[in-house]
Structures are given as structure tokens and as C-alpha cells.
Design an enzyme around this catalytic site. Structure first.
Site, PDB file in Angstrom:
ATOM      1  N   CYS A 151       6.035   3.608   3.620  1.00  0.00           N
ATOM      2  CA  CYS A 151       4.783   2.854   3.635  1.00  0.00           C
ATOM      3  C   CYS A 151       4.326   2.574   2.199  1.00  0.00           C
ATOM      4  CB  CYS A 151       3.703   3.633   4.376  1.00  0.00           C
ATOM      5  SG  CYS A 151       3.891   3.622   6.179  1.00  0.00           S
ATOM      6  N   HIS A 160      -1.689   1.656   3.487  1.00  0.00           N
ATOM      7  CA  HIS A 160      -2.733   2.574   3.944  1.00  0.00           C
ATOM      8  C   HIS A 160      -3.266   3.417   2.801  1.00  0.00           C
ATOM      9  CE1 HIS A 160      -0.310   6.311   3.761  1.00  0.00           C
ATOM     10  NE2 HIS A 160       0.711   5.549   4.129  1.00  0.00           N
TER      11      HIS A 160
END
Length: 219
Positions: free
Chosen positions: A194, A180
């Protein structure tokens, strides 16, 4: 030796003409040298952001990625060794002989490469999990990015508020783990697990990586 070419009465020095070495380019600079750098990085499938002749954070992240591919210290400074590498660039080292459309992420190099038809179409600096224990917002765990072979199975357009913070255009590949966009993508691992990419790169990443794309993550 000076190679000269005369065109319509104008004396033009050829490519082997001697002259002063180009100045070192670094964050905060602006002008023709920066614009040339941005155009070259874009042609090589890095993402320097807008090609506007201003060396900001977006261009710096692209230079970091380029330096890591060429086994240089990612300091963002475009000096003589970097210029030579820009003239004769190498491809990122492949982590897998996988599908022709895939994403490869090297945690050791903090580097992401998107392949289409077996060729790199996007090379980006990333920041992955720190590997440290955390307790934040009522959640505790170890900030470790999983390694292995995955597939993108879900995406969210725009900003998404997750339990541990905001993510821009997340592409989920394993449980709550996603690639992301982020406003904070330092040179070191800094996430809860992440894979962060520079904010401006997230839009391009989402366009290139549809659901079902293979994701290979290696140490």
C-alpha cells in the site's frame, strides 16, 4: 546599503537590510521561525499539520516532501539551500498529462501529488512497498506497490483492520492496495504494498480524492 522606511515615527528596515542569517531550523525546534516555515509550506500545498510553531513529526514529513521535490536529501533540516528554495519554489515534476483531477505517485521519490483543475493541491511524503518477500499473519507475498493507471473505487472512514494491519481512511485503487494514513511513514519504503501517508494527511487526502479519481503510479 540599508533601506529604511519611516512609518509613524518608527524606523523599519526594508527587505534588503543586512543582518545575521536566519538560524537553521530542525526537528524539535519551536518559535517564530518554525511558525513561518509551517505557514509557507501550507501555502505551497504541503501539509505540516497544525501551524503552532512546534517542529514535530508532521512538519518534518512536509519538509521531507519539499526537499524531495527540490532534489535535496530529505533530512528535515531547513538550512540556507532549503530557505532559498522556499523563496523560489518549483512544482513537482509531472508524471502524466492526465486528467485535471488525479493523483500521481512517484515510487522513486516516495512522493504523492494530488491535482485538481490541473494544479497541485496536496504534496506529501509517502512510504510504499519494500519490494521484499514477507510471510506474516498467515499471508505470504512480495511487498511490491503496483505501477500503472488506476482509479479509486472504494474507501473506508476511520480505522480499518485489514489482514496485514490497520489502515486509517484507506482509499482503494487496485484490489487490496490502498492509499492510507499510518503512524509509521519512514523515509524509506516500508509497507506491504500500500501507499502510506502521514496520519494527519489522510483526512485531507480523503477530502480531495473522491471515488473515481485517476491514480497514476510510476517507478
Amino acid at each position: 546599503m540599508i533601506v529604511a522606511i519611516v512609518l509613524t515615527g518608527v524606523l523599519t528596515l526594508g527587505p534588503f537590510a543586512p543582518g545575521p542569517a536566519p538560524a537553521t531550523v530542525r526537528p524539535g525546534d519551536s518559535g517564530a521561525a518554525v511558525l513561518k516555515l509551517q505557514k509557507r509550506l501550507h501555502a505551497l500545498r504541503y501539509d505540516p499539520g497544525d501551524r503552532n510553531g512546534r517542529y514535530g513529526k508532521e512538519t518534518e514529513a512536509a519538509v521531507w516532501a519539499f526537499q524531495k521535490v527540490h532534489r535535496m536529501r530529505p533530512d528535515g533540516i531547513v538550512d540556507a539551500p532549503v530557505r532559498r528554495a522556499l523563496e523560489r519554489p518549483r512544482q513537482p515534476r509531472r508524471l502524466e498529462r492526465g486528467p485535471r483531477r488525479r493523483v500521481e505517485i512517484s515510487l522513486r521519490r516516495q512522493l504523492l501529488t494530488v491535482y485538481r483543475r490541473g494544479r497541485p493541491v496536496l504534496i506529501s511524503h509517502v512510504s510504499s512497498g519494500t519490494g521484499r518477500h514477507y510471510c506474516e499473519r498467515g499471508a505470504c507475498g512480495v511487498a511490491r506497490t503496483p505501477t500503472g493507471d488506476f482509479r479509486v473505487f472504494r474507501r473506508v472512514k476511520g480505522w480499518h483492520r485489514a489482514r496485514l494491519g490497520y489502515m486509517y481512511r484507506p482509499l482503494y485503487f487496485h484490489g487490496g492496495f490502498a492509499m492510507h494514513g499510518s503512524m509509521n511513514v519512514p523515509r524509506r519504503p516500508a509497507s506491504h504494498g500500500c501507499v502510506r501517508v502521514p496520519l494527519h494527511t489522510a483526512d485531507r487526502l480523503a477530502r480531495l480524492v473522491p471515488n473515481g479519481t485517476h491514480v497514476h503510479i510510476r517507478r
